[in-house]
Enzyme design. Structure first.
Site, PDB file in Angstrom:
ATOM      1  N   ASP A   6       0.866  -1.164   0.000  1.00 11.44           N
ATOM      2  CA  ASP A   6       0.000   0.000   0.000  1.00 11.44           C
ATOM      3  C   ASP A   6       0.914   1.229   0.000  1.00 11.44           C
ATOM      4  O   ASP A   6       2.093   1.127   0.355  1.00 11.44           O
ATOM      5  CB  ASP A   6      -0.897  -0.033   1.248  1.00 11.44           C
ATOM      6  CG  ASP A   6      -1.769   1.198   1.345  1.00 11.44           C
ATOM      7  OD1 ASP A   6      -2.372   1.590   0.331  1.00 11.44           O
ATOM      8  OD2 ASP A   6      -1.826   1.788   2.446  1.00 11.44           O
ATOM      9  N   ASP A   8      -0.058   5.040   0.942  1.00  6.71           N
ATOM     10  CA  ASP A   8      -0.252   5.978   2.059  1.00  6.71           C
ATOM     11  C   ASP A   8      -0.309   5.233   3.385  1.00  6.71           C
ATOM     12  O   ASP A   8      -1.118   4.327   3.575  1.00  6.71           O
ATOM     13  CB  ASP A   8      -1.537   6.787   1.844  1.00  6.71           C
ATOM     14  CG  ASP A   8      -1.505   7.606   0.561  1.00  6.71           C
ATOM     15  OD1 ASP A   8      -0.472   8.231   0.278  1.00  6.71           O
ATOM     16  OD2 ASP A   8      -2.513   7.609  -0.165  1.00  6.71           O
TER      17      ASP A   8
HETATM   18 MG    MG Z   1      -2.862   3.101   3.531  1.00  4.43          MG
END
Ligand code: MG
Length: 181
Positions: A6, A8
């Site tokens: 992922d 962020d």
């Molecule tokens: Mg995230």
């Protein structure tokens, strides 16, 4: 191994109002070096990232490209690179299977590199990252950066087993130790 990341809350600090400009991109300490260690060990690294700020009309595709240029530059400064950077700009109200918790982007990454689910691992900070991985039978690692501590506190039992580490650097150290043993 294919390491799905992922963005962020894993590579860079999460922002509730979205990372809309390069100036808003703040790397998490040690993340770039962790990617570099994965690269050096011969692992494939692919980012799979919901970026609904585009679909919500809060930023443009060009803005997202500029943020990603900054991300690639920051990783490069630490000696790291991404083998793929896959994003989904769907807004939540018009989500396709590409938007996590849908598994679409993860499947695209598996297909791109012809990797079986049991040769991949997903590292994320949100429940939806783990849900997307679970849907494909991909191993799940939660990091405590970004939304991670909140996620840890309400982790659905159905998503277990989930391995938990303080941050990407710690998660990569553990993966490397496994590979060496
Ligand atoms: Mg995230």
């Amino acid at each position: 191994m294919l390491v799905l990341l992922d963005r962020d809350g894993v590579l860079n600090e999460d922002r509730a109002d979205f990372v809309k400009t390069p100036a808003e991109l703040v790397m998490i300490a040690g993340a770039g070096a962790a990617v570099a260690r994965l690269n050096a060990a011969g692992h494939l690294v692919a980012v799979v990232s919901n970026q609904s700020g585009v679909g919500r009309g809060l930023m443009s595709e060009d803005d997202l490209d500029a943020v990603h240029a900054a991300l690639v530059s920051a990783l490069g400064a630490a000696g790291g690179h991404l083998n793929a950077l896959i994003t989904c700009t769907d807004p939540p109200w018009a989500a396709t299977a590409r938007r996590k918790p849908g598994p679409g982007m993860l499947q695209e990454a598996l297909d791109q590199f012809d990797i079986a689910p049991d040769q991949a691992v997903m590292i994320g900070d949100a429940t939806r990252d783990l849900e997307a991985a679970a849907a494909l039978g991909i191993r799940r690692i939660l990091v405590r950066t970004g939304k991670g501590r909140t996620t840890e506190a309400k982790l659905p039992a159905a998503l277990h087993p989930v391995t938990i580490h303080d941050d990407l650097a710690a998660a990569v150290t553990a993966l490397m130790a496994e590979a060496a043993s």
